[in-house]
Enzyme design. Structure first.
Site, PDB file in Angstrom:
ATOM      1  N   ILE A  38       2.048   5.533 -13.118  1.00  0.00           N
ATOM      2  CA  ILE A  38       2.903   5.505 -14.314  1.00  0.00           C
ATOM      3  C   ILE A  38       2.087   5.712 -15.592  1.00  0.00           C
ATOM      4  O   ILE A  38       2.624   6.115 -16.621  1.00  0.00           O
ATOM      5  CB  ILE A  38       3.690   4.167 -14.353  1.00  0.00           C
ATOM      6  N   GLY A 103     -11.296  -5.208 -10.893  1.00  0.00           N
ATOM      7  CA  GLY A 103     -10.349  -4.562 -11.813  1.00  0.00           C
ATOM      8  C   GLY A 103      -8.972  -4.323 -11.216  1.00  0.00           C
ATOM      9  O   GLY A 103      -8.199  -3.526 -11.735  1.00  0.00           O
ATOM     10  N   HIS A 110      -4.109  -0.251  -2.812  1.00  0.00           N
ATOM     11  CA  HIS A 110      -3.812   1.122  -3.218  1.00  0.00           C
ATOM     12  C   HIS A 110      -5.103   1.873  -3.497  1.00  0.00           C
ATOM     13  O   HIS A 110      -6.075   1.300  -3.980  1.00  0.00           O
ATOM     14  CB  HIS A 110      -2.898   1.159  -4.447  1.00  0.00           C
ATOM     15  N   HIS A 112      -6.433   4.941  -5.739  1.00  0.00           N
ATOM     16  CA  HIS A 112      -6.164   5.915  -6.808  1.00  0.00           C
ATOM     17  C   HIS A 112      -6.792   7.241  -6.398  1.00  0.00           C
ATOM     18  O   HIS A 112      -7.963   7.275  -5.973  1.00  0.00           O
ATOM     19  CB  HIS A 112      -6.849   5.493  -8.112  1.00  0.00           C
TER      20      HIS A 112
END
Ligand code: 5GP
Ligand code: ZN
Length: 123
Positions: A38, A103, A110, A112
């Site tokens: 997002i 972080g 997940h 990235h």
């Protein structure tokens, strides 16, 4: 794994998987879901997740080897489909933040996948 829930009703990524929250889907199969971040850092930025709720890499065990292996093997194909140029001039970055010091903000494992022509917003 008995101590890991398959779905967490409070988890935002479980809600994306179930369709309770809309996502811009990149890929889906029985075990894996991929969708655009997002808040992208770069021209290509999507997240690859197991549909099953695994909080982070810290909870990964032998029972997850298959799905994680398939996620890793899928990433290059999806990266190219999403507009990353071919290796070696192009390529992409894969990041898996784990825990607070790592972080991680969303506690559903997940990866990235980030790429596309530079400059990037971040990274
Ligand atoms: P983390 O810091 O946990 O590795 O990254 C979480 C990522 O999830 C962030 O890059 C953030 O932009 C993305 N994200 C958080 N909430 C949503 C959401 O509701 N939809 C989508 N598509 N991405 C989200
Ligand atoms: Zn979840």
């Amino acid at each position: 794994m008995s101590d890991v829930k398959h779905s967490d009703p409070d988890c935002i990524f479980c809600k994306l998987v179930s369709g309770k929250i809309p996502a811009k889907k990149v890929y889906e199969d029985e075990d894996i879901f991929a969708f655009h971040d997002i808040n992208p850092w770069a021209p290509v930025h999507f997240l690859l997740i197991p549909k099953r709720h695994i909080p982070s890499m810290a909870q990964v065990g032998p029972e997850h080897v298959d799905v994680l292996g398939r996620m890793m093997a899928l990433a290059p194909r999806l990266a190219q489909e999403q507009g990353c140029r071919p290796y070696p001039e192009g390529g992409f970055r894969m990041v898996c933040n784990t825990g607070g010091d790592g972080g991680q903000e969303v506690h559903h494992l997940h990866i990235h996948v980030i790429g596309g022509p530079r400059p990037w917003v971040k990274g």
